[in-house]
Structures are given as C-alpha cells and as structure tokens.
Design a protein around this motif. Structure first.
Motif, PDB file in Angstrom:
ATOM      1  N   GLY A   1      -3.423 -30.113  12.191  1.00  0.00           N
ATOM      2  CA  GLY A   1      -5.046 -31.362  12.708  1.00  0.00           C
ATOM      3  C   GLY A   1      -4.121 -32.915  12.697  1.00  0.00           C
ATOM      4  O   GLY A   1      -5.238 -33.556  12.694  1.00  0.00           O
TER       5      GLY A   1
ATOM      6  N   ALA B   1      -5.955 -20.944  12.496  1.00  0.00           N
ATOM      7  CA  ALA B   1      -6.683 -21.597  13.817  1.00  0.00           C
ATOM      8  C   ALA B   1      -6.601 -23.341  13.259  1.00  0.00           C
ATOM      9  O   ALA B   1      -6.508 -23.622  11.893  1.00  0.00           O
ATOM     10  CB  ALA B   1      -8.593 -21.500  13.782  1.00  0.00           C
TER      11      ALA B   1
ATOM     12  N   LEU C   1      -7.717 -27.788  14.588  1.00  0.00           N
ATOM     13  CA  LEU C   1      -8.413 -28.705  15.349  1.00  0.00           C
ATOM     14  C   LEU C   1      -7.471 -29.639  14.829  1.00  0.00           C
ATOM     15  O   LEU C   1      -7.620 -30.615  13.956  1.00  0.00           O
ATOM     16  CB  LEU C   1      -9.965 -28.971  14.445  1.00  0.00           C
ATOM     17  CG  LEU C   1     -10.962 -29.060  14.929  1.00  0.00           C
ATOM     18  CD1 LEU C   1     -10.851 -29.070  16.964  1.00  0.00           C
ATOM     19  CD2 LEU C   1     -12.025 -29.428  14.295  1.00  0.00           C
ATOM     20  N   ASP C   2      -7.515 -30.367  16.383  1.00  0.00           N
ATOM     21  CA  ASP C   2      -6.507 -31.626  16.617  1.00  0.00           C
ATOM     22  C   ASP C   2      -8.183 -32.666  16.874  1.00  0.00           C
ATOM     23  O   ASP C   2      -8.449 -32.589  18.306  1.00  0.00           O
ATOM     24  CB  ASP C   2      -5.237 -32.303  17.599  1.00  0.00           C
ATOM     25  CG  ASP C   2      -4.154 -31.584  16.531  1.00  0.00           C
ATOM     26  OD1 ASP C   2      -4.608 -31.777  15.420  1.00  0.00           O
ATOM     27  OD2 ASP C   2      -3.661 -30.528  17.084  1.00  0.00           O
TER      28      ASP C   2
ATOM     29  N   TRP D   1      -8.587 -24.736  24.578  1.00  0.00           N
ATOM     30  CA  TRP D   1      -8.942 -25.124  24.675  1.00  0.00           C
ATOM     31  C   TRP D   1      -9.960 -26.674  23.686  1.00  0.00           C
ATOM     32  O   TRP D   1      -9.415 -27.374  23.298  1.00  0.00           O
ATOM     33  CB  TRP D   1      -9.584 -23.878  23.032  1.00  0.00           C
ATOM     34  CG  TRP D   1      -9.531 -22.283  23.454  1.00  0.00           C
ATOM     35  CD1 TRP D   1      -8.364 -22.064  23.721  1.00  0.00           C
ATOM     36  CD2 TRP D   1      -9.932 -22.161  23.990  1.00  0.00           C
ATOM     37  NE1 TRP D   1      -8.482 -21.162  24.152  1.00  0.00           N
ATOM     38  CE2 TRP D   1      -9.216 -20.527  23.805  1.00  0.00           C
ATOM     39  CE3 TRP D   1     -11.898 -21.939  23.576  1.00  0.00           C
ATOM     40  CZ2 TRP D   1     -10.551 -19.687  24.749  1.00  0.00           C
ATOM     41  CZ3 TRP D   1     -12.720 -20.263  23.784  1.00  0.00           C
ATOM     42  CH2 TRP D   1     -11.597 -19.467  24.236  1.00  0.00           C
TER      43      TRP D   1
ATOM     44  N   ARG E   1     -13.338 -22.024  29.173  1.00  0.00           N
ATOM     45  CA  ARG E   1     -12.802 -22.123  28.110  1.00  0.00           C
ATOM     46  C   ARG E   1     -11.785 -20.532  28.348  1.00  0.00           C
ATOM     47  O   ARG E   1     -12.677 -19.326  28.539  1.00  0.00           O
ATOM     48  CB  ARG E   1     -14.110 -21.363  27.374  1.00  0.00           C
ATOM     49  CG  ARG E   1     -14.421 -22.598  26.876  1.00  0.00           C
ATOM     50  CD  ARG E   1     -14.812 -23.660  26.147  1.00  0.00           C
ATOM     51  NE  ARG E   1     -15.653 -25.139  25.863  1.00  0.00           N
ATOM     52  CZ  ARG E   1     -16.526 -25.320  25.033  1.00  0.00           C
ATOM     53  NH1 ARG E   1     -16.223 -23.992  24.749  1.00  0.00           N
ATOM     54  NH2 ARG E   1     -17.350 -26.305  25.374  1.00  0.00           N
TER      55      ARG E   1
ATOM     56  N   LEU F   1     -12.127 -32.258  20.903  1.00  0.00           N
ATOM     57  CA  LEU F   1     -11.556 -31.747  19.981  1.00  0.00           C
ATOM     58  C   LEU F   1     -10.888 -30.549  20.544  1.00  0.00           C
ATOM     59  O   LEU F   1     -11.111 -30.057  21.304  1.00  0.00           O
ATOM     60  CB  LEU F   1     -12.721 -30.970  19.024  1.00  0.00           C
ATOM     61  CG  LEU F   1     -14.196 -32.057  18.696  1.00  0.00           C
ATOM     62  CD1 LEU F   1     -14.955 -31.237  17.867  1.00  0.00           C
ATOM     63  CD2 LEU F   1     -13.197 -33.020  17.932  1.00  0.00           C
TER      64      LEU F   1
ATOM     65  N   HIS G   1      -8.458 -27.628  20.372  1.00  0.00           N
ATOM     66  CA  HIS G   1      -9.277 -26.625  19.366  1.00  0.00           C
ATOM     67  C   HIS G   1      -7.598 -25.070  20.159  1.00  0.00           C
ATOM     68  O   HIS G   1      -6.492 -25.550  20.626  1.00  0.00           O
ATOM     69  CB  HIS G   1      -9.580 -25.153  19.506  1.00  0.00           C
ATOM     70  CG  HIS G   1     -10.650 -25.767  18.999  1.00  0.00           C
ATOM     71  ND1 HIS G   1     -11.678 -26.035  17.915  1.00  0.00           N
ATOM     72  CD2 HIS G   1     -11.907 -26.591  20.097  1.00  0.00           C
ATOM     73  CE1 HIS G   1     -12.581 -26.478  18.072  1.00  0.00           C
ATOM     74  NE2 HIS G   1     -12.998 -26.677  19.334  1.00  0.00           N
TER      75      HIS G   1
ATOM     76  N   ARG H   1      -8.426 -19.176  19.689  1.00  0.00           N
ATOM     77  CA  ARG H   1      -8.929 -19.719  20.771  1.00  0.00           C
ATOM     78  C   ARG H   1      -7.231 -20.391  21.451  1.00  0.00           C
ATOM     79  O   ARG H   1      -6.846 -21.593  20.676  1.00  0.00           O
ATOM     80  CB  ARG H   1      -9.502 -21.273  20.477  1.00  0.00           C
ATOM     81  CG  ARG H   1     -11.140 -20.237  20.571  1.00  0.00           C
ATOM     82  CD  ARG H   1     -12.397 -21.277  20.281  1.00  0.00           C
ATOM     83  NE  ARG H   1     -12.454 -22.201  19.086  1.00  0.00           N
ATOM     84  CZ  ARG H   1     -13.138 -22.496  17.982  1.00  0.00           C
ATOM     85  NH1 ARG H   1     -14.160 -23.297  19.175  1.00  0.00           N
ATOM     86  NH2 ARG H   1     -13.334 -23.252  17.164  1.00  0.00           N
TER      87      ARG H   1
ATOM     88  N   SER I   1      -4.529 -22.062  22.454  1.00  0.00           N
ATOM     89  CA  SER I   1      -3.765 -23.062  23.232  1.00  0.00           C
ATOM     90  C   SER I   1      -2.888 -23.035  23.600  1.00  0.00           C
ATOM     91  O   SER I   1      -1.867 -22.795  22.641  1.00  0.00           O
ATOM     92  CB  SER I   1      -4.156 -24.656  23.222  1.00  0.00           C
ATOM     93  OG  SER I   1      -5.998 -24.804  23.029  1.00  0.00           O
TER      94      SER I   1
END
Length: 557
Positions: free
Chosen positions: A367, A384, A386-387, A445, A485, A540, A542, A547, A549
């Motif tokens: 993150g 999972a 999130l950045d 994502w 997506r 965001l 992901h 998800r 990426s």
C-alpha cells in the motif's frame, strides 16, 4: 536471435551532378506542383528517387538525409517536390488529403523525366513517409521500391491521439509549423511572427492549454482545430490513413520501413509491417533503431564490447535502392524480416516476428508504492492490496524520456519516479541478463473518484549505476462510463537486454504533461478545458486476490 552482420556496400564511382532545375507537373485535377530536379552529368538513363515534402523543398529534408546531390552523384535522378499547398506548389494544404492521388501522379510524371529509366523509388520520413504509403494505394506502375521512415500507419492513432488522449505537444508543435508555412505563403507577417514565437516556446500555460490563443487567432492557417475536435477512430480519419487505403495490398513493391524506439509513431510502423508483409508480392523488411522523431540516433545504454553499428538512413536506403532499382546483388535484403536494435546492449537482433506479450509479472505492494515502492513478481499475491495515487493538476507528472514529445529519448527518470504522485513497482535485482524483444502490455485494476481520468505507465530498466532508463511506455484516457476491469494499457514494443544486477520497473501516474493534456476529471474535451477547470483526481490501484493487476512481457525465445 543473432547479431547483425553489417552489409558492406561497394562505393560506386561518383558522377558529376548538373545544377538543379526547377520543374513542374500538373495533377489530375490541374494543380501545379513544383520540384527541384538533380541529375547526374552522364549518359544514363537512371532510376528516379522521389521525395515529396510538406516542409518546403528548399530544405531537401537535409535534417534527416544527405543532400539530393549525394544521391545524384551515385547514379540517380532525384526529384524533391513540394506537396500541394506547400513551398511554391499550388493548392491548399490539408494534411494527407491529396497525397494518394498526387503521389501516384508524381510517380508517373517522374518516371517520364529526361534521364529516367522509367523506374522510381520513394523516400522520406514523417509526413514524407506517410506520403509514400498513400501513393502505394494507387499502385503506380513505375514505383518499385519505397523506404518510409518514422511514418506510422493511421493518422488518428499515430499522429493525433494515443490511448484515447490527444498528443498535445507533438500535435501542437507540428500544427504551429504548418500554420507558419501557410502564413508565410500568404505574406501574413503578423501571423508568421506570432507562430514562430510559439514554435520556439510552446504556449502550454495558456488559459486553454490544448487550444492556445495563437492557434485560435490563426486557426485558418492549419488543421489543428479539426484534429482536436473530430471524433475517431474511423470516419474521416480513415480517408487520410494508409491503414485504410492499403487494405487491398500493394502489389510487387519492395518496402524497407525504418522505425525509431524514440519516435512517437513506432506502434503504427510495426502494424504497417504486419499489414504490408501480408499484402505485398515484393520484399518487406522492418528495421527499428535508436532514433528519435528527428532521425537522430541517441544512446544511453551499457558499455558495449564494440562500438554500436548504427547506419545512417542514407546508407540503409541507398543499399535498398541499389538492390531493387539497379538489381545489384548487395545483400540489402539479407537477415530476418525484422531487425531490432537492443538499446541497452547496443547490438542488433534479427527476429522472424515480434514476440508476444505473454510472460506475466504481477504487481504487489503493502500500500506504499508511492512512498517506498512495490514489487513485480512471478506469482500473483494471494492478499489483495490497494495503492492510492493522487494527481494534482497544478503540478502534473512531467514527460520524461521514452517516445513522448517534447522530451523523447533515453532520459533518466529517477527524479520523476521519486515523486509522491508516482507509484513504482520493481523486480528483485536480476541474477542473470534478461532479454526482452517484442510486445508488452499492462492489465490494471484501477478506479478513480472522477468520471474521467488518465493512466500513464512507463516500463524502465533500473541500472546498477542508479539510472532509470525508459524502455516502453503507454498512456490511456478513460472517458465517463468507459471503465474496463481490468483496464488494458497498451505498451510499446521494446528490445533491451537488462544486465545482471539491474531491475525492471513499472511506474504509474495520473498524467504525462505536456505529451498529453491534463485530464480535468470532468470528461470535458481538451479544447474546452481551461487551466482553472482541472480538479485533483485520486486513483485507486488494486492488485492481488480477485483483482490481479499484471504486466505482460515478451515471451522468451
């Protein structure tokens, strides 16, 4: 993959060259086109080389090529022609609109000139390269060989836009040059002075950055407003593009395409190679070297055991014309159909085709990819992540290196990657050299707190000495309701061997200015967006879990 064995051309005896003559022709609709004619002072007859320019024939495109006298001294009649509405030729210049018919007419006329043996080759870069491809659509009987350089394939996707975003600095710079030439022809001194000043310093801080006052005031002098506002792809754009014009093939013509890793139109050049190879009865080859859009070879790679052999455009096309216009068995067609310059090892590699984007590297992060960086790894993370990346339009991430104008080239982007609005993902240091030769892609994502947003992606080599050199780049604009997506971001092809101890880096940002306009977040068109309209956008990013990426690299051969 094999290293290139350079073709050694025997130097023909040089001929004296007659003083140039100004000659004219009439197109099928009666427009006069003017040209300068250079002929050997000898017995002849000779093949003809035709160069059709939008920048004025008096320059003879000597920024990219030897002067026409150089070719004439080697046994060619050389014709340098102003296209319709440029230089002293009659008519109105509208980019690409008349080049199919005018080019075919010019080939037939050139083949009939005194001293000609009836065969014609064409050369030129940029606009002159596209003019060759468009002329091929008419299949003029005398045209036997062409060498389009740094040209592209589709006007909408190679000249006007990329990934749905307008090519701001590139399109604006060329439009200003076109407008200045039109003002000069009309002896509009005030417009000419204002446009020259804008050429020297692009007016990107105007109230409407994508449609500055100088181009609003002198819109009558160029095509810029049409390009900025005409939706695409397809429609009227197809009428301008070789992609559409050459859908039926080109017959028996030998084509050598020259592309540059730092040329904005490279992706179209690669697509043209595939299409021409499938629809041509002659020899088709593609060579991609370390050239920028001006035809300048630029280097910033590793030390090579031997100096890099980067031939000039002149040496390449002279060998091609000697082979296919004069029948000399000089080996100009030897090697694979595709020859790529490895920008880090500074060596040439032959390929039968570009390798596909098939090897995945997954994004991973705690993150904090905008602070201390994330990772690129072979396996998809189970957890999972999130950045969060915040784009501030008052201080957009700048264009640094790669193919994007105005700062194209192998520029060190370490300082850009250290910004807090850039997320970076690195591989572990390589334990052995890694060669990447082919296509790349990104599946990410991403979502945003605005109806419209941009994603700029740069793939770089992090070298042991600390330099961060761009190898491939992609830009995507998401319009309201256009989210996918995962979201695909097309990256450009690359050819580079990363040494042991280096790493591969993916950098993500919400802008790349001034290569592309700042996205205001509203979905408004660039030509209607004022500086004050742009709002901050939070992205965001992901990855992992449901998800994943991922980056896709050329599969190893």
């Amino acid at each position: 993959m094999t290293h290139m064995a350079p073709v050694i051309l025997e130097q023909p005896p040089l001929l004296a060259v007659r003083p140039p003559e100004t000659v004219s022709m009439r197109t099928r609709d009666g427009v006069r086109l003017d040209a300068d004619l250079y002929r050997p002072d000898g017995v002849g007859p000779w093949p003809v080389l035709l160069l059709r320019l939008a920048c004025g024939r008096r320059t003879a495109m000597t920024s990219h090529y030897a002067h026409p006298r150089w070719y004439a001294a080697r046994g060619y009649v050389v014709v340098v022609q102003d296209v319709r509405g440029r230089g002293t030729s009659e008519g109105r210049f509208r980019p690409f609109e008349a080049e199919r018919e005018d080019g075919a007419d010019a080939v037939a006329w050139a083949a009939s000139l005194p001293g000609s043996n009836g065969t014609v080759g064409m050369y030129g870069s940029g606009y002159a390269g596209m003019a060759q491809l468009l002329a091929l659509a008419e299949r003029p009987a005398a045209l036997r060989a062409v060498v389009p350089a740094l040209a592209g394939w589709d006007v909408f996707t190679d000249w006007a836009t990329e990934g749905g975003a307008f090519r701001l600095a590139d399109a604006m710079g060329w439009a200003l040059h076109c407008a200045a030439e039109s003002a000069r022809r009309l002896e509009d001194g005030a417009a000419y002075r204002a446009l020259l000043e804008a050429i020297r310093s692009l007016p990107l801080d105007d109230e409407i950055p994508s449609r500055p006052r100088v181009l609003r005031d002198y819109a009558r002098h160029c095509h810029y407003d049409d390009w900025l506002t005409t939706p695409g792809p397809g429609g009227s754009w197809d009428e301008l593009s070789p992609r559409h014009a050459l859908s039926g093939g080109i017959g028996e013509v030998s084509v050598l395409q020259i592309g540059g890793w730092y040329d904005p139109r490279l992706t179209g050049t690669l697509e043209a190679h595939d299409a021409l190879s499938a629809g041509c009865d002659g020899t088709v080859r593609l060579l991609v070297g370390p050239w920028d859009r001006h035809g300048v070879a630029v280097h910033a790679g590793l030390d090579s055991p031997k100096p890099a052999d980067v031939p000039s455009f002149d040496a390449l096309q002279l060998g091609w014309f000697e082979r296919f216009l004069k029948g000399e068995m000089n080996g100009a067609e030897r090697g694979g159909p595709i020859r790529l310059f490895d920008v880090l090892e500074r060596r040439w590699r032959d390929l039968p085709a570009l390798l596909p984007a098939a090897r995945p590297l997954h994004l991973s992060s705690d993150g904090l990819a905008t602070r201390r960086g994330g990772a690129l790894r072979d396996d998809a993370p189970d957890e999972a992540f999130l950045d969060v990346l915040v784009h501030d339009p008052r201080d957009p991430v700048p264009t640094v290196g790669g193919h994007a104008v105005p700062d194209a080239g192998p520029r060190d982007r370490a300082a850009a990657d250290a910004r807090p609005d850039v997320a970076v993902y690195d591989t572990a240091p390589l334990t052995a050299p890694l060669t990447l030769s082919g296509l790349a892609a990104l599946e990410i994502w991403v979502e945003a707190d605005a109806p419209s947003f941009d994603v700029s992606a740069v793939l770089s080599a992090v070298l042991p000495d600390g330099r961060v050199l761009p190898l491939s780049q992609g830009h995507a604009r998401v319009e309201p309701g256009g989210e996918q997506r995962p979201m695909p971001v097309a990256l450009r092809a690359l050819c580079a061997t990363l040494p042991a101890g280096s790493a591969l880096r993916l950098s993500l940002a919400g802008s790349c200015f001034p290569a592309y306009p700042i996205n205001p977040g509203t979905g408004a068109e660039p030509g209607e967006t004022r500086l004050v309209d742009a709002q901050p956008i939070t992205l965001l990013i992901h990855g992992g879990g449901a998800r994943p990426s991922r980056l896709l690299l050329p599969a190893r051969g």
